[in-house]
Design a protein around this motif. Structure first.
Motif: not given
Length: 231
Positions: A95-121
């Motif tokens: 988080l300290q590497e992100t800017d104040e504006d916008g949105y932050v997605f936090i994701h576990d690197g051991t969940r390999p099946f995140v997909d485009q529809e999930m990101i859009r939702r």
């Protein structure tokens, strides 16, 4: 409506003790590629994600850069940084590497099946509610037990969800929650939504993840993941 700037923090600092292997679980091969490859690829290919911050185990930064980021040309990975001894500390470092504006997605690197529809939702959810978490309704009956493993209560299944990632937040909101968390050394949170709930008393909106969006923790999980991958 103009798209907000989106950062994905991918957490890959786990040791994988329950996996029982010398190789950390995020680097185990699945379909010939490291587990970590798949979630980074999903964020790389999403038109909604502008940058990726990869949080690795201490001393693994060069390994990740050479064997994953450079090898597979993940150009959206802006920084590779070391995580902490606990998940919450790794998230804070990211988080300290992100800017104040916008949105932050936090994701576990051991969940390999995140997909485009999930990101859009996730994106549509956070635009409306500011703090959201992926999940799926529980299929099984859940029991609450005491210290001796006797059943104390059986909550109504219709109100229970299994929580996943990505968990996505307005940047200033999640940074504020974690800033308070680190100051108070309150270390019993198990996910990012819980940090926002407990530090800010801010409501979390659930959005639909996927039953295949599993977290690879044990050897059995890896076997299941191989089946999903073949499909």
């Amino acid at each position: 409506m103009e798209k907000e700037y989106c950062t994905a923090i991918v957490l890959a600092a786990g040791s994988g003790r329950r996996m029982g292997t010398k190789v950390h679980k995020q680097y185990l091969l699945m379909g010939g590629k490291p587990v970590l490859y798949y979630p980074i690829k999903a964020f790389q290919e999403s038109e909604l994600i502008d940058e990726i911050i990869l949080v690795t185990g201490t001393g693994e930064e060069d390994y990740c850069r050479e064997n994953i980021v450079d090898k597979y040309a993940f150009t959206k990975v802006r920084k590779i940084i070391a995580g902490g001894s606990e998940r919450y500390a790794s998230v804070w470092n990211g988080l300290q590497e992100t800017d104040e504006d916008g949105y932050v997605f936090i994701h576990d690197g051991t969940r390999p099946f995140v997909d485009q529809e999930m990101i859009r939702r996730a994106y549509e959810c956070v635009r409306e509610y500011k703090a959201c978490a992926a999940g799926v309704p529980a299929k099984d009956t859940i029991k609450i037990v005491d210290q001796r493993e006797f059943v104390k209560d059986t909550p109504e299944r219709s109100s229970l969800w299994l929580v996943q990632t990505p968990q996505v937040f307005e940047s200033s909101l999640i940074k504020g929650a974690y800033s308070m968390l680190m100051r108070e050394q309150y270390i019993s949170v198990t996910d990012d939504a819980m940090a926002v709930e407990q530090m800010l008393n801010f409501p979390i909106k659930m959005y639909l993840g996927g039953y295949s969006n599993i977290k690879i923790t044990t050897p059995e999980d890896l076997e299941i993941a191989e089946v999903f991958l073949k499909k």
